[in-house]
Motif scaffolding. Sequence first.
Motif, short mmCIF file in Angstrom:
data_model
loop_
_atom_site.label_atom_id
_atom_site.label_comp_id
_atom_site.label_asym_id
_atom_site.label_seq_id
_atom_site.Cartn_x
_atom_site.Cartn_y
_atom_site.Cartn_z
N THR A 97 -8.51 34.86 -70.33
CA THR A 97 -7.96 34.48 -69.03
C THR A 97 -6.84 33.48 -69.29
O THR A 97 -6.97 32.60 -70.15
CB THR A 97 -9.04 33.85 -68.14
OG1 THR A 97 -10.08 34.83 -67.91
CG2 THR A 97 -8.47 33.41 -66.79
N LYS A 98 -5.73 33.65 -68.57
CA LYS A 98 -4.61 32.73 -68.75
C LYS A 98 -4.03 32.35 -67.40
O LYS A 98 -3.64 33.20 -66.60
CB LYS A 98 -3.51 33.39 -69.62
CG LYS A 98 -2.32 32.47 -69.88
CD LYS A 98 -2.70 31.22 -70.67
CE LYS A 98 -1.52 30.31 -70.93
NZ LYS A 98 -1.92 29.07 -71.65
N HIS A 99 -3.99 31.02 -67.15
CA HIS A 99 -3.38 30.48 -65.94
C HIS A 99 -2.05 29.82 -66.30
O HIS A 99 -1.94 29.13 -67.31
CB HIS A 99 -4.29 29.42 -65.29
CG HIS A 99 -5.60 29.95 -64.83
ND1 HIS A 99 -6.70 29.15 -64.61
CD2 HIS A 99 -6.01 31.21 -64.55
CE1 HIS A 99 -7.72 29.88 -64.21
NE2 HIS A 99 -7.33 31.13 -64.17
N PHE A 100 -1.05 30.02 -65.45
CA PHE A 100 0.18 29.25 -65.50
C PHE A 100 0.27 28.48 -64.19
O PHE A 100 0.76 29.00 -63.19
CB PHE A 100 1.40 30.17 -65.67
CG PHE A 100 1.43 30.91 -66.98
CD1 PHE A 100 1.84 30.29 -68.14
CD2 PHE A 100 1.02 32.24 -67.05
CE1 PHE A 100 1.87 30.97 -69.35
CE2 PHE A 100 1.05 32.93 -68.25
CZ PHE A 100 1.48 32.29 -69.41
N GLY A 101 -0.27 27.27 -64.20
CA GLY A 101 -0.39 26.55 -62.95
C GLY A 101 -1.37 27.27 -62.03
O GLY A 101 -2.51 27.56 -62.41
N ALA B 77 4.58 42.80 -64.94
CA ALA B 77 3.72 41.68 -64.55
C ALA B 77 2.24 42.06 -64.51
O ALA B 77 1.44 41.38 -63.86
CB ALA B 77 4.14 41.11 -63.19
N ALA B 78 1.87 43.10 -65.24
CA ALA B 78 0.45 43.49 -65.28
C ALA B 78 -0.36 42.60 -66.21
O ALA B 78 -1.59 42.60 -66.15
CB ALA B 78 0.32 44.95 -65.71
N GLY B 79 0.32 41.88 -67.12
CA GLY B 79 -0.38 41.00 -68.04
C GLY B 79 -0.34 41.44 -69.48
O GLY B 79 -0.89 40.77 -70.36
N LYS B 80 0.37 42.55 -69.77
CA LYS B 80 0.39 43.10 -71.13
C LYS B 80 0.95 42.09 -72.14
O LYS B 80 0.34 41.82 -73.18
CB LYS B 80 1.26 44.37 -71.18
CG LYS B 80 0.91 45.44 -70.17
CD LYS B 80 1.76 46.67 -70.34
CE LYS B 80 3.25 46.41 -70.14
NZ LYS B 80 3.59 45.96 -68.78
N ALA C 180 -2.27 34.90 -64.69
CA ALA C 180 -1.56 36.04 -65.28
C ALA C 180 -2.50 37.06 -65.89
O ALA C 180 -2.21 38.27 -65.88
CB ALA C 180 -0.57 35.54 -66.33
N VAL C 181 -3.62 36.59 -66.46
CA VAL C 181 -4.61 37.46 -67.09
C VAL C 181 -5.98 36.97 -66.68
O VAL C 181 -6.24 35.77 -66.65
CB VAL C 181 -4.47 37.44 -68.63
CG1 VAL C 181 -5.63 38.18 -69.29
CG2 VAL C 181 -3.14 38.04 -69.06
N THR D 232 -2.01 29.97 -75.73
CA THR D 232 -3.44 29.63 -75.87
C THR D 232 -4.18 30.07 -74.62
O THR D 232 -3.75 29.75 -73.50
CB THR D 232 -3.61 28.12 -76.06
OG1 THR D 232 -2.88 27.71 -77.22
CG2 THR D 232 -5.08 27.76 -76.25
N PRO D 233 -5.29 30.80 -74.76
CA PRO D 233 -6.04 31.22 -73.58
C PRO D 233 -6.56 30.02 -72.79
O PRO D 233 -6.96 29.00 -73.37
CB PRO D 233 -7.22 32.03 -74.16
CG PRO D 233 -6.79 32.40 -75.55
CD PRO D 233 -5.90 31.30 -76.01
N THR D 234 -6.58 30.16 -71.47
CA THR D 234 -7.23 29.16 -70.62
C THR D 234 -8.74 29.29 -70.77
O THR D 234 -9.47 28.29 -70.84
CB THR D 234 -6.82 29.36 -69.15
OG1 THR D 234 -5.39 29.36 -69.05
CG2 THR D 234 -7.40 28.27 -68.27
N VAL D 235 -9.21 30.53 -70.82
CA VAL D 235 -10.63 30.85 -71.01
C VAL D 235 -10.70 32.04 -71.96
O VAL D 235 -9.78 32.86 -72.01
CB VAL D 235 -11.31 31.21 -69.67
CG1 VAL D 235 -12.78 31.59 -69.89
CG2 VAL D 235 -11.22 30.05 -68.67
N GLY D 236 -11.79 32.13 -72.70
CA GLY D 236 -12.00 33.28 -73.57
C GLY D 236 -11.80 32.95 -75.03
O GLY D 236 -11.42 31.84 -75.39
N ARG D 237 -12.06 33.94 -75.88
CA ARG D 237 -11.93 33.71 -77.32
C ARG D 237 -11.48 34.99 -78.02
O ARG D 237 -11.59 36.10 -77.48
CB ARG D 237 -13.23 33.21 -77.91
CG ARG D 237 -14.39 34.20 -77.84
CD ARG D 237 -15.64 33.63 -78.48
NE ARG D 237 -16.70 34.62 -78.57
CZ ARG D 237 -17.79 34.50 -79.34
NH1 ARG D 237 -17.95 33.40 -80.06
NH2 ARG D 237 -18.71 35.45 -79.37
#
Length: 246
Positions: free
Chosen positions: A13-17, A42-45, A21-22, A57-62
Amino acid sequence: MTRTPILQVEHLTKHFGAVQAVNDVSFSVYSHEVVALVGDNAAGKSTVAQMVAGALTPTVGRILVDGEPVALASPREAFAHGIATVYQQLALCENLDVTSNIFLGREITGSNGLLDVKEMDRLAHGYLDQLGGRIPDVHTPLVELSGGQRQGVAIARTLVADPRILVMDEPTASLSVSQTADVLNYIEGLREMGKGVILISHNLQDVRAVADRIIVLRHGRINGEFRSQDATYEQVIAAITGLVHG
């Protein structure tokens, strides 16, 4: 015995503010396998690809390599774990020849401290032959090569470090039909070499030609996963456009 994937992404999972995005993306890549990530703009690819490449760097996940969690804080760290990326902008030097581009920054020297040009030429030929590349002379300046041949040089450059996983970002964008065929041949060469390939592409014809599996992203989430040999063009398009939900 169950095979271990060479790469796993779990709940990325990735947040930009305030923008997500993912969201909760998970998939695996095995050796001798090409996995395509497809989706609309903008699908997140690209965001997923950049996290795997260590650029984000992911906001969440590994992310796991050979079943072990790894911290990919930079592209250098990703490269150290065997993950190489070939970007759409190839970052090659047009004034240098093929061998010089392949070994740029990783030149081989002999016992006399001088560049071992013969050994680098030999290895460059070997990398290109493994890829099925059609570049007869490794002393050809890059400026004289086609777009497809330049992609081959960029891919061969990653092989110097013997990566396990290659992330390829729109490798056939803006190429002619014959140049695209060359690049698809390179990707098949990587699979034959035992590499795992993550292919980012808008071109479903190219994807279906070389990918073993197709993962569809929509609004940052996985909205479908298909085996290429079983999926129809219409099924993949329906997942991309949201006519079906994964």
